[in-house]
Scaffold this motif. Structure first.
Motif, PDB file in Angstrom:
ATOM      1  N   LEU A 109       9.070  -4.178  14.980  1.00 42.43           N
ATOM      2  CA  LEU A 109       8.984  -2.208  14.223  1.00 42.43           C
ATOM      3  C   LEU A 109       9.524  -3.582  13.259  1.00 42.43           C
ATOM      4  CD1 LEU A 109      10.218   0.501  13.297  1.00 42.43           C
ATOM      5  CD2 LEU A 109      12.865  -0.158  13.461  1.00 42.43           C
ATOM      6  N   VAL A 110       8.735  -2.694  11.728  1.00 41.36           N
ATOM      7  CA  VAL A 110       8.581  -3.000  11.042  1.00 41.36           C
ATOM      8  C   VAL A 110       9.510  -1.732   9.449  1.00 41.36           C
ATOM      9  CG1 VAL A 110       6.879  -3.347   8.645  1.00 41.36           C
ATOM     10  CG2 VAL A 110       6.318  -4.316  10.759  1.00 41.36           C
ATOM     11  N   ILE A 111      10.168  -3.036   9.297  1.00 44.05           N
ATOM     12  CA  ILE A 111      10.919  -1.415   7.794  1.00 44.05           C
ATOM     13  C   ILE A 111      10.642  -2.013   6.549  1.00 44.05           C
ATOM     14  CG2 ILE A 111      13.428  -0.538   6.843  1.00 44.05           C
ATOM     15  CD1 ILE A 111      14.576  -1.249   9.847  1.00 44.05           C
ATOM     16  N   ALA A 112      10.074  -1.174   5.868  1.00 44.41           N
ATOM     17  CA  ALA A 112       9.364  -1.537   4.393  1.00 44.41           C
ATOM     18  C   ALA A 112       9.537  -0.899   3.548  1.00 44.41           C
ATOM     19  CB  ALA A 112       8.289  -0.917   4.899  1.00 44.41           C
ATOM     20  N   VAL A 113      11.070  -1.128   3.245  1.00 44.71           N
ATOM     21  CA  VAL A 113      11.762  -0.567   1.658  1.00 44.71           C
ATOM     22  C   VAL A 113      11.761  -0.911   0.842  1.00 44.71           C
ATOM     23  CG1 VAL A 113      12.765   1.352   3.651  1.00 44.71           C
ATOM     24  CG2 VAL A 113      13.851  -0.776   3.066  1.00 44.71           C
ATOM     25  N   PRO A 114      10.848  -1.943   0.040  1.00 46.36           N
ATOM     26  CA  PRO A 114      11.789  -2.422  -1.684  1.00 46.36           C
ATOM     27  C   PRO A 114      11.253  -1.205  -1.935  1.00 46.36           C
ATOM     28  CG  PRO A 114       8.984  -3.130   0.008  1.00 46.36           C
ATOM     29  CD  PRO A 114       9.627  -2.492   0.595  1.00 46.36           C
ATOM     30  N   VAL A 115      11.593  -2.003  -3.510  1.00 46.64           N
ATOM     31  CA  VAL A 115      11.978  -0.828  -4.364  1.00 46.64           C
ATOM     32  C   VAL A 115      11.269  -1.713  -5.449  1.00 46.64           C
ATOM     33  CG1 VAL A 115      14.409  -2.829  -5.045  1.00 46.64           C
ATOM     34  CG2 VAL A 115      13.847  -0.392  -6.342  1.00 46.64           C
ATOM     35  N   GLY A 116      10.756  -1.105  -6.599  1.00 46.21           N
ATOM     36  CA  GLY A 116       9.996  -2.112  -7.585  1.00 46.21           C
ATOM     37  C   GLY A 116       9.206  -1.900  -8.075  1.00 46.21           C
ATOM     38  N   PHE A 117       8.602  -1.663  -9.284  1.00 45.74           N
ATOM     39  CA  PHE A 117       7.702  -0.828  -9.969  1.00 45.74           C
ATOM     40  C   PHE A 117       6.660  -2.232  -9.951  1.00 45.74           C
ATOM     41  CE2 PHE A 117      12.064  -0.541 -12.073  1.00 45.74           C
ATOM     42  CZ  PHE A 117      11.505   1.013 -12.258  1.00 45.74           C
ATOM     43  N   VAL A 118       6.290  -2.538  -9.427  1.00 49.89           N
ATOM     44  CA  VAL A 118       5.485  -3.896  -9.511  1.00 49.89           C
ATOM     45  C   VAL A 118       4.481  -3.864  -7.804  1.00 49.89           C
ATOM     46  CG1 VAL A 118       3.774  -6.133 -10.599  1.00 49.89           C
ATOM     47  CG2 VAL A 118       5.697  -4.619 -11.799  1.00 49.89           C
ATOM     48  N   GLU A 156       2.140   0.112  -3.428  1.00 47.11           N
ATOM     49  CA  GLU A 156       0.773  -0.148  -3.177  1.00 47.11           C
ATOM     50  C   GLU A 156       1.103  -0.950  -1.602  1.00 47.11           C
ATOM     51  OE1 GLU A 156       1.566  -0.334  -5.607  1.00 47.11           O
ATOM     52  OE2 GLU A 156       0.192  -0.018  -7.066  1.00 47.11           O
ATOM     53  N   SER A 157       2.681  -1.894  -2.354  1.00 50.55           N
ATOM     54  CA  SER A 157       2.541  -2.804  -0.751  1.00 50.55           C
ATOM     55  C   SER A 157       2.870  -2.100   0.939  1.00 50.55           C
ATOM     56  CB  SER A 157       3.358  -4.041  -1.076  1.00 50.55           C
ATOM     57  OG  SER A 157       4.256  -3.418  -1.112  1.00 50.55           O
ATOM     58  N   LYS A 158       3.661  -1.264   0.166  1.00 47.78           N
ATOM     59  CA  LYS A 158       4.521  -0.019   1.513  1.00 47.78           C
ATOM     60  C   LYS A 158       3.530   1.168   2.078  1.00 47.78           C
ATOM     61  CE  LYS A 158       8.130   1.251  -1.371  1.00 47.78           C
ATOM     62  NZ  LYS A 158       8.923   1.865  -2.080  1.00 47.78           N
ATOM     63  N   GLU A 159       2.483   1.329   1.262  1.00 42.67           N
ATOM     64  CA  GLU A 159       1.075   1.863   1.383  1.00 42.67           C
ATOM     65  C   GLU A 159       0.459   1.117   2.944  1.00 42.67           C
ATOM     66  OE1 GLU A 159      -0.181   4.148  -1.902  1.00 42.67           O
ATOM     67  OE2 GLU A 159       1.113   5.540  -1.645  1.00 42.67           O
ATOM     68  N   LYS A 160      -0.128   0.003   2.401  1.00 45.48           N
ATOM     69  CA  LYS A 160      -0.955  -1.215   2.923  1.00 45.48           C
ATOM     70  C   LYS A 160       0.641  -1.769   4.436  1.00 45.48           C
ATOM     71  CE  LYS A 160      -3.200  -5.743   1.682  1.00 45.48           C
ATOM     72  NZ  LYS A 160      -4.192  -5.646   2.401  1.00 45.48           N
ATOM     73  N   VAL A 161       1.481  -1.393   4.212  1.00 45.66           N
ATOM     74  CA  VAL A 161       1.824  -2.200   5.871  1.00 45.66           C
ATOM     75  C   VAL A 161       2.009  -1.034   6.852  1.00 45.66           C
ATOM     76  CG1 VAL A 161       4.146  -2.069   5.330  1.00 45.66           C
ATOM     77  CG2 VAL A 161       3.582  -4.272   6.365  1.00 45.66           C
ATOM     78  N   PHE A 162       2.066   0.286   6.113  1.00 44.49           N
ATOM     79  CA  PHE A 162       2.204   1.070   6.823  1.00 44.49           C
ATOM     80  C   PHE A 162       0.968   1.871   7.816  1.00 44.49           C
ATOM     81  CE2 PHE A 162       2.716   6.432   8.337  1.00 44.49           C
ATOM     82  CZ  PHE A 162       4.040   5.434   8.897  1.00 44.49           C
ATOM     83  N   ILE A 221       9.067   1.811   9.792  1.00 43.21           N
ATOM     84  CA  ILE A 221       9.415   3.403   8.955  1.00 43.21           C
ATOM     85  C   ILE A 221       9.309   2.368   7.394  1.00 43.21           C
ATOM     86  CG2 ILE A 221      11.886   3.404   8.465  1.00 43.21           C
ATOM     87  CD1 ILE A 221      12.676   3.599  11.226  1.00 43.21           C
ATOM     88  N   ALA A 222       8.843   3.573   6.577  1.00 41.88           N
ATOM     89  CA  ALA A 222       8.972   3.054   5.228  1.00 41.88           C
ATOM     90  C   ALA A 222       9.274   4.550   4.150  1.00 41.88           C
ATOM     91  CB  ALA A 222       6.763   2.585   4.961  1.00 41.88           C
ATOM     92  N   ALA A 223       9.806   3.537   3.172  1.00 46.49           N
ATOM     93  CA  ALA A 223      10.242   4.432   2.394  1.00 46.49           C
ATOM     94  C   ALA A 223       8.910   4.516   0.976  1.00 46.49           C
ATOM     95  CB  ALA A 223      11.462   3.752   1.565  1.00 46.49           C
ATOM     96  N   MET A 224       8.095   4.977   1.125  1.00 49.68           N
ATOM     97  CA  MET A 224       7.318   6.109   0.061  1.00 49.68           C
ATOM     98  C   MET A 224       7.471   5.787  -1.317  1.00 49.68           C
ATOM     99  SD  MET A 224       5.441   4.966   2.873  1.00 49.68           S
ATOM    100  CE  MET A 224       3.238   4.393   2.338  1.00 49.68           C
ATOM    101  N   GLY A 225       6.812   5.465  -1.689  1.00 53.37           N
ATOM    102  CA  GLY A 225       7.664   4.897  -4.014  1.00 53.37           C
ATOM    103  C   GLY A 225       7.780   3.838  -4.004  1.00 53.37           C
TER     104      GLY A 225
END
Lengths: 224, 224
Positions: free
Chosen positions: A158-167, A171-177, A188-192
């Motif tokens: 499972l990949v849990i993709a939930v970094p926070v930030g502005f840079v 994009e990185s969350k959309e790409k990994v999803f 599981i990703a938190a988009m935005g």
């Protein structure tokens, strides 16, 4: 000194408030994802996550099953690691690890002129390529995961993709999803922009609590 | 493998985006609090904190001065502790501690039928009554601090009151802010439901970076 309410009571009441407000906002959670979404809202007091959390099909169930088999959770920060329930891990013979402070990782990062977050993911790919990868901080760690997926050296449970930030975060969350979706890897990703170490830990804990059978207060009947 | 952007560059660009969006939203931060507010937004990607963070007069400066004198930061969770910059602490001969996992604290909590969060604050009041208290999780810890302030057994250099949640959280932050205000104790609080261990750590780090002279990217000239 006053009597202090016990944590279990506070949690039950909190989950009740979350259910009521979700209902007022006409938000219906998919039953298979509800425990994760509710715990993230409990951890952040932010109902936006009801809209931004995205799941590949059965991602929660894959994560739970993997933990029941005693898998390892790899985090990108010691902070996320600190937030993961140790009694729950122990009950499942599961483990959690962060390689950010590993001397070998620091040496590799220096040698390759990359970040420790990236080097720690590369190291984890060698020692536990089938782990659950929980990334709450570094988009560079997520992009490194994408590279490792493309190279077929990594097959996470499972990949849990939930970094926070502005840079690079959105994009990185959309790409990994997308990369996970294309390879039938649960994600599981938190988009935005939003996310963070507390969100990563909350998702891990929701999976752990489900795996150990620790009842979500929502399941205790006060909702119906 | 792609080139990865270095953390310092990401931070600089992030802070630039935060400045631009604050400006677009016509939000002007008080200069003495700006480093703290900006770092919390950087950590959460949540601009609500520009409105909800509340400061007693010169609270940031008191916190910075106290760290320059090598004070201790007491946190209510190991997660907040994990997020505080250890190199910055070391550079100032300052320390950070969390007593939640202390066996003596667990024993006291059990004996008194209270929470470990409460017992850890009571213990801290004995061993370092003039510390910086950073509470990012437990409203019960904040209410315990209020009791200890009323009993005059505690005189913190600064109280950072940023628990997150749905039960007793809003009230506990208002109560401790008032209690500090009445006693001329510096306080930084996140009013409302939001907050958390990452927010507590971010505020501590903003103070530490200011104390060590690590430049906030906002001060590096790209803003003007």
């Amino acid at each position: 000194m006053r009597q202090h309410t016990l944590p279990a009571d506070i949690e039950r009441t909190s989950m009740q408030i979350i259910s009521e407000e979700l209902s007022q906002q006409k938000i219906e959670l998919a039953p298979e994802n509800a425990a994760v979404v509710r715990r993230v809202i409990h951890t952040t007091a932010d109902f936006e996550y009801a809209h931004t959390l995205r799941f590949t099909q059965n991602a929660v169930q894959y994560g739970v099953d993997s933990l029941k088999r005693g898998n390892t959770i790899v985090t990108d920060t010691n902070m996320a690691l600190a937030g993961i329930s140790k009694p729950s891990l122990a009950a499942l013979d599961a483990t959690a690890q962060c390689f950010m402070a590993d001397p070998q990782v620091a040496a590799t990062a220096k040698r390759q002129g990359t970040t420790r977050a990236v080097a720690s993911m590369q190291y984890a790919a060698q020692v536990c390529p089938n782990a659950i990868f929980a990334v709450g901080n570094a988009p560079t760690a997520l992009l490194a995961l994408c590279d490792l997926l493309e190279q077929n050296v990594l097959r996470p449970a499972l990949v849990i993709a939930v970094p926070v930030g502005f840079v690079n975060v959105v994009e990185s969350k959309e790409k990994v999803f997308s990369a996970c979706l294309a390879r039938n890897i649960p994600c599981i990703a938190a988009m935005g922009r939003k996310g963070g170490s507390t969100v990563a830990a909350a998702i891990c804990n929701a999976l752990l609590y489900t795996a150990t059978g620790r009842l979500d207060p929502a399941a205790r009947g006060w909702q119906g």
